[in-house]
Design an enzyme around this catalytic site. Structure first.
Site, PDB file in Angstrom:
ATOM      1  N   ALA A  64       0.678  -1.383   0.115  1.00 16.09           N
ATOM      2  CA  ALA A  64      -0.059   0.052   0.051  1.00 16.09           C
ATOM      3  C   ALA A  64       1.000   1.416  -0.101  1.00 16.09           C
ATOM      4  CB  ALA A  64      -0.984  -0.071   1.416  1.00 16.09           C
ATOM      5  N   THR A  65       1.093   1.654  -1.293  1.00 18.86           N
ATOM      6  CA  THR A  65       1.888   2.835  -1.199  1.00 18.86           C
ATOM      7  C   THR A  65       2.007   3.206  -2.931  1.00 18.86           C
ATOM      8  OG1 THR A  65       3.947   4.070  -0.575  1.00 18.86           O
ATOM      9  CG2 THR A  65       4.327   1.805  -1.453  1.00 18.86           C
ATOM     10  N   THR A  66       2.687   4.106  -3.233  1.00 18.58           N
ATOM     11  CA  THR A  66       3.190   4.563  -4.506  1.00 18.58           C
ATOM     12  C   THR A  66       4.820   5.183  -4.645  1.00 18.58           C
ATOM     13  OG1 THR A  66       0.903   5.042  -5.275  1.00 18.58           O
ATOM     14  CG2 THR A  66       2.484   5.667  -6.713  1.00 18.58           C
TER      15      THR A  66
ATOM     16  N   LYS B  52       9.714   7.999   1.824  1.00 11.52           N
ATOM     17  CA  LYS B  52       9.895   6.607   1.137  1.00 11.52           C
ATOM     18  C   LYS B  52      11.012   6.606   0.109  1.00 11.52           C
ATOM     19  CE  LYS B  52       4.596   6.016   1.700  1.00 11.52           C
ATOM     20  NZ  LYS B  52       3.787   5.821   1.156  1.00 11.52           N
TER      21      LYS B  52
END
Lengths: 252, 239
Positions: free
Chosen positions: A29-31, A62
């Site tokens: 769950a991220t981009t 991130k």
């Protein structure tokens, strides 16, 4: 002395192998993503960290610098991903100092692959999967250009010719980047920093339309992506104020 | 032999004499705390006298190349393990010296059936300001001392070493450039090598001439360098 920092660490307890019938690896769950632009590679990511349906934080970084010429964009379980980045930071610096030469780019790429492979039990249990994007440049070769590699959670590495993305919001971004790479004018690889920077923010806004786990990028509120660029000269963080200027010029 | 105290003392004395004899071929090294950072300087053949240890740490040494390499590896391993297990800020020279390096030197020197470390060294840690800089002179037998004056010299003969240290302290001015600082160190280096009395040595008007085909190896623990790594190698030069 072989310059291997991991050899100095005690062998810690490993998670047991996955039990029969263990569930599939959960999606990340991220981009985060990286693409080539005119002067190097743009690496960008959103700020959101989630735990299930809960937004855990909208201030997460991130895109992590591993050394002066390599970056890692993390997607997956943060505890494991941050620890991998920290291990690699120490590993690369330890090698450079002890061997009196920087680690080669290919060795850096393999070092990340090795960590992912060592994480296999947690990955198979669905509690520690990490699928990072690695961006680096070979410092020993004056003519070398930055490269983008992406990994699967089991440690397989793939070089991306034009772009790579990871995380739950990355499919829509990869679709847009493919479109622009094929029919864009200019193509992302031909863009100077300003338009590339605006594109990165627009991509994250697009991803957040379809993925609840992507967020924290709102140019109208002065909130921009984590954005770093890598060229032969090294890594540069594009500040929020610089991104605001790029955004202003792109939307004028 | 070592069961008898006298024999043990005799063996240690012989060992001290042996190490000093082996160190005689070594050339001096220097560390100077400046507003810009800490200058480490030696004269050698490239990557043989001055080294990076960790983000804020470096060292310069004379002695047997193999032993210098052993010390370098021990220091780098200890610093990186500490930095990884705790944090980079927890890697301090005081702890490295007290818990990793000095005991290793002492053990190596006193274990009379194994080869001693033939090394004389200076370790340096840069602070946020010059007052926070730490310079440690570490001897082959594990003995060490901290210097608050911002200058350290390592040589194989204690008396000329002390003279060179006093000479440098008396002549270094706060406004001296790095180039001037290096020139003073090189003048002291040449005087030590030629066994000239330091008291009569005038500060150089121009850079030192010949260094017998060797290179000046210098590095700066740069206070202004952005990012965690402060060590910056200065390009080698002939004089």
């Amino acid at each position: 002395m072989n310059g291997d920092f991991l050899a100095l660490l005690p062998k810690g307890p490993r998670l047991p192998a996955a039990a029969a019938g263990a569930g599939p690896v959960s999606l990340l769950a991220t981009t985060v993503f990286a693409f080539h632009y005119a002067e190097g590679v743009v690496v960008a990511g959103d700020h959101r960290a989630t735990a299930g349906t809960t937004i855990f934080s909208d201030k997460t970084e991130k895109i992590l610098e591993l050394d002066s010429h390599s970056l890692m964009a993390i997607a997956g379980v943060p505890a494991t991903a941050f620890e991998m980045a920290r291990t690699l930071q120490t590993t690369f610096e330890f090698y450079r100092r002890s061997q009196l030469q920087p680690m080669s780019l290919h060795a850096k790429i393999r070092a990340l692959s090795r960590l992912l492979r060592d994480n296999l039990p947690a990955t198979l249990q669905g509690v520690g999967a990490v699928a990072p994007v690695f961006v680096g440049v070979e410092t020993a070769n004056p003519g070398a250009k930055p490269v983008i590699f992406f990994y699967d959670p089991l440690g397989a590495q793939f070089e991306a010719a034009d772009f790579a993305g990871s995380g739950s919001g990355s499919p829509s971004i990869k679709s847009v980047l493919h479109f622009l790479d094929r029919w864009g004018n200019p193509r992302p690889a031909a863009m100077p920093l300003g338009p590339a920077c605006a594109l990165a923010n627009r991509l994250l806004m697009t991803a957040s339309e379809f993925d609840t786990a992507t967020g924290g990028v709102h140019p109208d509120r002065g909130e921009f992506a984590t954005l770093k660029v890598l060229s032969r000269e090294g890594i540069r963080t594009v500040s929020a104020s610089e991104q605001a200027q790029c955004w202003k010029e792109a939307t004028a | 032999m070592t069961e008898e105290p006298y024999r043990w003392l005799e063996a240690i004395a012989n060992r001290r004499e042996y190490v000093r004899e082996q160190l005689k071929g070594g050339t001096p090294v220097f560390a100077v705390s400046r507003p810009e950072g800490i200058l480490l300087l030696g004269v050698g053949h490239g990557h043989s006298k001055v080294f990076e240890i960790y983000n804020r740490h470096g060292f310069a040494a004379l002695g047997h190349p193999v032993d210098i390499e052993k010390v370098r590896q021990v220091a780098i391993e200890a610093a990186h393990l500490e930095g990884f297990n705790r944090s980079a800020e927890d890697v301090t020279l005081r702890r490295l010296i007290s818990f990793a390096l000095s005991p290793s030197f002492k053990n190596s020197f006193e274990q009379i059936f194994s080869p001693p470390l033939i090394v004389e060294a200076i370790f340096a840690e840069i602070g946020d300001r010059p007052e926070g800089d730490v310079l440690v002179r570490l001897h082959f037998d594990g003995n060490h001392h901290y210097d608050a004056g911002g200058v350290q010299v390592a040589f194989h003969q204690p008396k000329p070493e002390a003279e060179a240290l006093a000479w440098l302290k008396a002549r270094l001015q706060p406004q001296d450039s790095l180039g001037r600082t290096a020139a003073l160190c090189l003048a002291a280096w040449q005087a030590l090598m030629e066994e000239k009395p330091l008291a009569e040595l005038a500060p150089p008007d121009e850079p030192v001439g010949s260094m017998a085909g060797r290179l000046v190896e210098a590095a700066l623990l740069d206070r202004q360098r952005p990012g965690p790594v402060h060590y910056r190698e200065l390009p080698p030069w002939n004089s």
